[in-house]
Write a protein that holds these residues in place. Structure first.
Motif, PDB file in Angstrom:
ATOM      1  N   THR A 218      18.284  41.897  40.411  1.00  0.00           N
ATOM      2  CA  THR A 218      17.083  42.694  40.706  1.00  0.00           C
ATOM      3  C   THR A 218      16.855  43.802  39.683  1.00  0.00           C
ATOM      4  OG1 THR A 218      18.357  44.166  42.164  1.00  0.00           O
ATOM      5  CG2 THR A 218      17.295  42.236  43.168  1.00  0.00           C
ATOM      6  N   PHE A 241      12.512  38.564  41.439  1.00  0.00           N
ATOM      7  CA  PHE A 241      13.280  39.470  42.293  1.00  0.00           C
ATOM      8  C   PHE A 241      13.356  40.879  41.711  1.00  0.00           C
ATOM      9  CE2 PHE A 241      16.130  36.173  44.641  1.00  0.00           C
ATOM     10  CZ  PHE A 241      14.987  35.653  45.239  1.00  0.00           C
ATOM     11  N   ASN A 243      13.119  44.597  40.666  1.00  0.00           N
ATOM     12  CA  ASN A 243      12.584  45.804  41.287  1.00  0.00           C
ATOM     13  C   ASN A 243      11.654  46.568  40.346  1.00  0.00           C
ATOM     14  OD1 ASN A 243      13.652  45.747  43.921  1.00  0.00           O
ATOM     15  ND2 ASN A 243      15.656  46.441  43.183  1.00  0.00           N
ATOM     16  N   GLN A 255       6.508  40.062  43.598  1.00  0.00           N
ATOM     17  CA  GLN A 255       7.940  40.370  43.706  1.00  0.00           C
ATOM     18  C   GLN A 255       8.341  40.590  45.153  1.00  0.00           C
ATOM     19  OE1 GLN A 255       9.141  43.719  44.471  1.00  0.00           O
ATOM     20  NE2 GLN A 255      11.313  43.150  44.316  1.00  0.00           N
ATOM     21  N   VAL A 259      11.003  38.243  47.527  1.00  0.00           N
ATOM     22  CA  VAL A 259      12.212  38.741  48.203  1.00  0.00           C
ATOM     23  C   VAL A 259      12.104  38.536  49.715  1.00  0.00           C
ATOM     24  CG1 VAL A 259      13.671  40.749  48.614  1.00  0.00           C
ATOM     25  CG2 VAL A 259      12.626  40.410  46.365  1.00  0.00           C
TER      26      VAL A 259
END
Length: 459
Positions: A218, A241, A243, A255, A259
């Protein structure tokens, strides 16, 4: 046929007692067609063969012979005579299969104390549980000890699956590779200090590595966006994934949906696994209610698409999905009341009587899949907290750098503590409630704690 005036049976099962008598008399014993057959094997060996079978020539691909008898005892009742009170008393308890009954030392006077071993009754809910862990599953012992969780005597041992899902949940909730590195350093220090790491330390190794892997995927390193400027760290990221999705030409919505979808997949897989385990166990027990678990499996897989439609907005054809959910509902209603001690009509009647409860449980199954979104939510909250403390600390310049360092230490320390608490609240819950609930486990077991010699007396 041999005859006896008297034969004594002591500390041995009926089958073992009979086998011993046959062996002493030169006879053989076997169980066939629900009957015990005693015969003279030497006499039958002298007879002409009825048929000769040749391996590779006759209609035989392979052969196997097996000799087996059951000598498994679960409980023990001890009767003894008190010479002072001149009366006979008894006491009961439970023993583990790992202890050999024949190893119990014989008393000089068998009239004073005798042992009787019997299997526990089917409705005995006080039988203690002794879980046999292997090198992998024993890593869960510290967690189970902290939680005080003991499976019932007739329930599943899910320590292997608990460990796998718990490790993944831990990594997703903590969610930061930097924190994982701190955990890894702690595990290394404890290993060096103790030389022989305990189960808790070995578990910490596993959880640390999992957290680092998830954090690297991430792109989360102490909540620092600048970590994405490092080519090596950026190459480890899974774009959907990430962040910090803007570094990979991925929108924030894409994104987050990726997730969340992964969380729902985890929930569907774990709940489906519970259904498969129930089906496997009940088919071996010839319990027709396995069809109801098949219905739950169908319903859960279909409800997964309903969750995607409502939460993520993914386009799905609801007509076949509704049909599968309805099929699962019918199977659960019709076969949920079945059991080996009931006729089909009795089981069907019991299942139909619980139709409304099944309807509510179907809604609950939808909620169970939805509840796995907590992994996404808690992970995002942990990232937001880390970013907030970073922004606060980086606002101090010059002599106030010391204050910035304190803010970073205290802030990230608090974030780690809250993350660990979230693991207990959310990560453990998904295993003990959602997963175990689908399995039908209540975790109402009593830990097996036999009498043994103590090295130290606790005051």
């Amino acid at each position: 046929n041999p005859s006896y005036d008297r034969q004594d049976q002591k500390a041995e099962s009926n089958l073992k007692f009979l086998s011993r008598l046959c062996e002493d008399a030169g006879l053989s014993i076997k169980v066939t067609d629900s009957q015990i057959v005693i015969f003279d094997q030497a006499f039958y060996e002298k007879k002409k063969p009825v048929k000769t079978l040749t391996l590779g020539v006759s209609d035989i691909i392979s052969w196997d012979f097996e000799s087996q008898q059951s000598e498994t005892y679960k409980s023990c009742t001890i009767s003894y005579r008190n010479p002072k009170e001149k009366k006979k008393s008894s006491a009961g308890g439970y023993t583990s299969n790992e202890y050999d009954i024949d190893a119990v030392p014989e008393k000089k006077n068998p009239a004073v104390m005798t042992y009787t071993y019997v299997d526990p009754d089917a409705d005995d809910d006080k039988v203690p549980t002794k879980v046999k862990y292997n090198k992998v599953t024993r890593l869960m012992i510290p967690v189970f000890d902290i939680l005080g969780a003991v499976p019932g005597y007739r329930e599943y041992d899910i320590s292997f699956w608990f460990l796998g899902f718990f490790t993944l949940f831990f990594a997703m909730i903590i969610g930061d590779a930097g924190y994982g590195c701190l955990f890894l350093l702690t595990a290394a220090a404890l290993t060096v200090k103790s030389k022989k790491p305990s189960d808790a330390v070995q578990l910490l190794w596993v959880l640390s590595i999992a957290t680092i892997v998830w954090g690297a995927m991430t792109g989360t390193w102490f909540g620092l966006e600048g970590a994405m400027d490092v080519p090596l760290l950026r190459s480890l990221v899974v774009p959907t994934f990430a962040n910090y999705p803007e570094y990979f030409n991925v929108t924030t919505t894409q994104q987050q949906n990726s997730v969340m979808k992964f969380c729902f997949i985890l929930g569907t897989v774990q709940l489906s696994l519970a259904c498969v385990m129930n089906i496997r166990r009940k088919t071996r027990e010839k319990d027709l209610s396995w069809v109801a678990d098949l219905g739950w499996l169908c319903a859960i897989c279909a409800l997964y698409f309903v969750v995607l439609y409502l939460v993520i907005g993914e386009q799905v054809n609801l007509t076949p999905i509704a049909a599968v959910v309805l099929l699962g509902f019918v199977l659960v209603v019709c076969f949920g009341g079945m059991s080996p001690d009931k006729t089909f009509a009795q089981g069907l009647k019991a299942g139909l009587g619980n139709a409304f409860t099944v309807f509510l449980n179907t809604i609950s199954a939808f909620g169970n899949i939805m509840s796995y979104i907590r992994l996404f939510a808690v992970g995002m909250a942990s990232l937001a907290i880390a970013q907030s403390f970073n922004n606060m600390a980086f606002g101090f310049k010059g002599p106030l750098v010391i204050a910035a360092i304190l803010i970073l230490l205290i802030g990230h320390g608090l974030n780690i503590v809250m993350g660990l608490l979230s693991v207990v609240v959310h990560g453990v819950r998904l295993n003990l409630l959602e997963f175990s609930g689908q399995l039908g486990m209540e975790w109402a077991g009593i830990a097996y704690d036999p009498f043994r010699k103590r090295d130290k007396i606790k005051k």
